[in-house]
Design an enzyme around this catalytic site. Structure first.
Site, PDB file in Angstrom:
ATOM      1  N   ARG A 155       0.821  -1.217   0.000  1.00 26.53           N
ATOM      2  CA  ARG A 155       0.000   0.000   0.000  1.00 26.53           C
ATOM      3  C   ARG A 155       0.855   1.267   0.000  1.00 26.53           C
ATOM      4  O   ARG A 155       0.396   2.340  -0.369  1.00 26.53           O
ATOM      5  CB  ARG A 155      -0.885  -0.032   1.248  1.00 26.53           C
ATOM      6  CG  ARG A 155      -2.256   0.530   1.064  1.00 26.53           C
ATOM      7  CD  ARG A 155      -3.121   0.195   2.248  1.00 26.53           C
ATOM      8  NE  ARG A 155      -2.472   0.486   3.498  1.00 26.53           N
ATOM      9  CZ  ARG A 155      -2.575  -0.268   4.604  1.00 26.53           C
ATOM     10  NH1 ARG A 155      -3.296  -1.358   4.596  1.00 26.53           N
ATOM     11  NH2 ARG A 155      -1.961   0.081   5.704  1.00 26.53           N
TER      12      ARG A 155
ATOM     13  N   TYR B 266     -16.818  19.335 -11.133  1.00 22.77           N
ATOM     14  CA  TYR B 266     -17.195  17.979 -11.575  1.00 22.77           C
ATOM     15  C   TYR B 266     -18.282  17.425 -10.637  1.00 22.77           C
ATOM     16  O   TYR B 266     -18.170  17.545  -9.410  1.00 22.77           O
ATOM     17  CB  TYR B 266     -15.926  17.130 -11.530  1.00 22.77           C
ATOM     18  CG  TYR B 266     -16.087  15.669 -11.830  1.00 22.77           C
ATOM     19  CD1 TYR B 266     -16.626  15.226 -13.038  1.00 22.77           C
ATOM     20  CD2 TYR B 266     -15.652  14.716 -10.919  1.00 22.77           C
ATOM     21  CE1 TYR B 266     -16.743  13.874 -13.304  1.00 22.77           C
ATOM     22  CE2 TYR B 266     -15.760  13.358 -11.190  1.00 22.77           C
ATOM     23  CZ  TYR B 266     -16.315  12.949 -12.389  1.00 22.77           C
ATOM     24  OH  TYR B 266     -16.421  11.609 -12.646  1.00 22.77           O
TER      25      TYR B 266
ATOM     26  N   ASP C 172      -8.617  20.918  -9.498  1.00 22.95           N
ATOM     27  CA  ASP C 172      -8.757  19.772 -10.386  1.00 22.95           C
ATOM     28  C   ASP C 172      -8.194  20.228 -11.724  1.00 22.95           C
ATOM     29  O   ASP C 172      -8.803  21.031 -12.435  1.00 22.95           O
ATOM     30  CB  ASP C 172     -10.239  19.366 -10.499  1.00 22.95           C
ATOM     31  CG  ASP C 172     -10.423  18.105 -11.339  1.00 22.95           C
ATOM     32  OD1 ASP C 172      -9.603  17.874 -12.242  1.00 22.95           O
ATOM     33  OD2 ASP C 172     -11.399  17.369 -11.099  1.00 22.95           O
TER      34      ASP C 172
ATOM     35  N   LYS D 151      -7.730  10.015 -17.436  1.00 25.23           N
ATOM     36  CA  LYS D 151      -7.956  10.749 -18.689  1.00 25.23           C
ATOM     37  C   LYS D 151      -6.653  10.825 -19.512  1.00 25.23           C
ATOM     38  O   LYS D 151      -6.208   9.820 -19.993  1.00 25.23           O
ATOM     39  CB  LYS D 151      -8.493  12.156 -18.394  1.00 25.23           C
ATOM     40  CG  LYS D 151      -9.555  12.205 -17.296  1.00 25.23           C
ATOM     41  CD  LYS D 151     -10.853  11.553 -17.699  1.00 25.23           C
ATOM     42  CE  LYS D 151     -11.934  11.802 -16.679  1.00 25.23           C
ATOM     43  NZ  LYS D 151     -12.587  10.606 -16.173  1.00 25.23           N
TER      44      LYS D 151
HETATM   45  C1  LIG Z   1     -12.700  16.993 -14.322  1.00 29.91           C
HETATM   46  C2  LIG Z   1     -12.744  15.604 -13.750  1.00 29.91           C
HETATM   47  N1  LIG Z   1     -12.200  15.378 -12.565  1.00 29.91           N
HETATM   48  C3  LIG Z   1     -12.223  14.156 -11.992  1.00 29.91           C
HETATM   49  C4  LIG Z   1     -12.812  13.092 -12.631  1.00 29.91           C
HETATM   50  C5  LIG Z   1     -12.865  11.763 -11.941  1.00 29.91           C
HETATM   51  O1  LIG Z   1     -11.934  10.876 -12.473  1.00 29.91           O
HETATM   52  P1  LIG Z   1     -12.153   9.304 -12.327  1.00 29.91           P
HETATM   53  O2  LIG Z   1     -13.127   8.925 -13.404  1.00 29.91           O
HETATM   54  O3  LIG Z   1     -10.790   8.730 -12.530  1.00 29.91           O
HETATM   55  O4  LIG Z   1     -12.683   9.045 -10.963  1.00 29.91           O
HETATM   56  C6  LIG Z   1     -13.385  13.280 -13.883  1.00 29.91           C
HETATM   57  C7  LIG Z   1     -14.033  12.150 -14.603  1.00 29.91           C
HETATM   58  O5  LIG Z   1     -14.744  12.325 -15.556  1.00 29.91           O
HETATM   59  C8  LIG Z   1     -13.364  14.578 -14.458  1.00 29.91           C
HETATM   60  O6  LIG Z   1     -13.940  14.818 -15.652  1.00 29.91           O
END
Ligand SMILES: Cc1ncc(COP(=O)(O)O)c(C=O)c1O
Length: 411
Positions: A78, A132, A204, A229
């Site tokens: 971990r 998000y 983010d 992504k």
């Molecule tokens: C801007 C943004 N932040 C965070 C996430 C979350 O990522 P994950 O799908 O890996 O949980 C997403 C997913 O679509 C996103 O578009």
């Protein structure tokens, strides 16, 4: 087993003898070199997938020597293996001013891990209104249950954030550009105002990645990526990361450790592989995305294109000032028409898949579903969010032209 890897020092001292000191190199060179310490690659180009739960020690003294857990010293699965450390080191290298990176099983987990590291009961969080969806759900669910209040703010607030800061305010969360509606925030101004009042700032940064927006250099304390992504880039992994300043890194790590959050070796290996071509891919996403966005902007069925690199996007001037590029994700505002017509248009596209997670090599289209508290943007018609992939843009445009021809605006 533990003696196989000589213990390198933690990330704070990257240019170890035997390491590959890459700090001074340009971005494309960093993307190739970063994280490839000789002790982690062991003569291969890429570090292997080091899967582990149990680490075996030669003696009780060796077991004690591995405590407290630290990067570069095998301790327990971990707490990382060379595969995870290599990715963490590479992501830290790409963020000027950063001290450390931690991995999480998804981007959403990284958002939660970062917020839980800095908040406590009784705190108030300032959250961008264009965040998000699952980030908002975290605020309205778990954080509220644990006594944290969330106040949503207009993404275009800029210096006005100072007026929202009260005695209980602990942190400001940014996402730039915003999910679905793509407002580009004045990050340096917001961070300066937050810092003046002793607050922690989190962003983010998934849309831009550190390649197109070096967030920590812009004043942010914790920079979050859904590596799912663009870092992975091939739509086949789930992983999140948080990159921290030296001041915040210990808090982030202690919260991660007690919550038992970790990214898997397999996902880290895939992400590291994706990272090597991130520069090339982002350049092409940018080129293709802009080609398609500009074409869409000129179509009679389209009212506006919300693409940070185009003037119709709120905060375009901040994108011009602060960003080094634009990725392939943007929204289109249709000129009239209802949601049923919009959905038929999306259904009729042949080269654009219908799916949530973007940042892979393939194009996508989706009807955005967004919530607001502090602001309610007015749109001329329904929205479509596009992710423009690495296909030939001529083919994408032909596909869109055929679908748009069948679009009927209401009234
Ligand atoms: C801007 C943004 N932040 C965070 C996430 C979350 O990522 P994950 O799908 O890996 O949980 C997403 C997913 O679509 C996103 O578009």
């Amino acid at each position: 087993m533990s003696s196989l890897i000589p213990p390198p020092s933690p990330k704070a001292a990257p240019a170890e003898p035997g390491g590959r000191g890459v700090t001074e190199h340009k971005k494309d060179t960093q993307l190739v070199e970063a994280g490839r310490r000789a002790e982690w690659t062991q003569g291969l180009v890429n570090p292997a997938v080091w899967r582990a739960s149990t680490i075996l020690f030669d003696s009780v003294a060796d077991l004690h020597a591995a405590n407290p857990p630290r990067d570069g010293v095998l301790h327990y699965g971990r707490n990382g293996t060379p595969t995870m450390w290599a990715l963490c080191e590479a992501l830290t290298e790409l963020e000027p001013g950063a001290a450390a990176t931690r991995l999480y099983p998804s981007g959403a987990a990284a958002v939660a891990g970062a917020l839980l590291a800095v908040l406590q009961a009784g705190d108030e969080l300032l959250m961008v209104d264009s965040a998000y969806g699952p980030t908002r759900a975290l605020c309205e669910g778990l954080l509220k249950r644990f006594g944290v209040t969330t106040v949503y703010y207009d993404p275009m607030i800029g210096a006005g954030i100072a007026e929202l800061i009260g005695e209980k305010t602990r942190a400001v969360f940014l996402e730039s550009p915003g999910t679905h509606t793509f407002e580009v925030q004045d990050v340096p101004t917001i961070c300066a105002a937050a810092k003046a009042r002793g607050l922690v700032t989190l962003i983010d940064n998934t849309w831009a990645t550190p390649l197109f927006f070096p967030a920590i250099a812009a004043g942010v304390d914790l920079s979050i990526l859904a590596c799912t992504k663009y870092i992975g880039g091939h739509a086949d992994l789930m992983l999140g990361s948080v990159t921290a300043t030296a001041a915040l890194a210990p808090r982030l790590e202690s919260a991660r450790r007690v919550m038992g959050q970790a990214g898997s070796a397999d996902e880290a290996w895939l992400a590291l592989r994706g990272l090597r071509t991130l520069g090339l891919r982002l350049e092409r996403h940018q080129e293709n995305g802009l080609r398609v966005a500009r074409w869409l902007k000129d179509q009679p069925q389209v009212a506006r294109v919300l693409h940070p690199a185009l003037p119709d996007c709120p905060g375009h001037e901040y994108w011009q000032r602060d960003f080094k590029g634009a990725s392939g994700l943007f929204s289109v505002v249709m000129k009239g028409g209802d949601e049923a017509a919009r959905d038929r248009l999306v259904d009729s596209l042949e080269l654009f898949g219908i799916g949530y997670s973007w940042g892979g090599y393939e194009s996508l289209a989706i009807p955005p579903d967004y919530q607001r508290t502090a602001t309610r943007p007015e749109f001329e018609g329904p929205l479509i969010r596009f992710h423009v992939g690495l296909e030939d843009p001529d083919d994408l445009i032909a596909d869109l032209a055929a679908a748009l021809a069948g679009y009927c605006a209401a009234g």
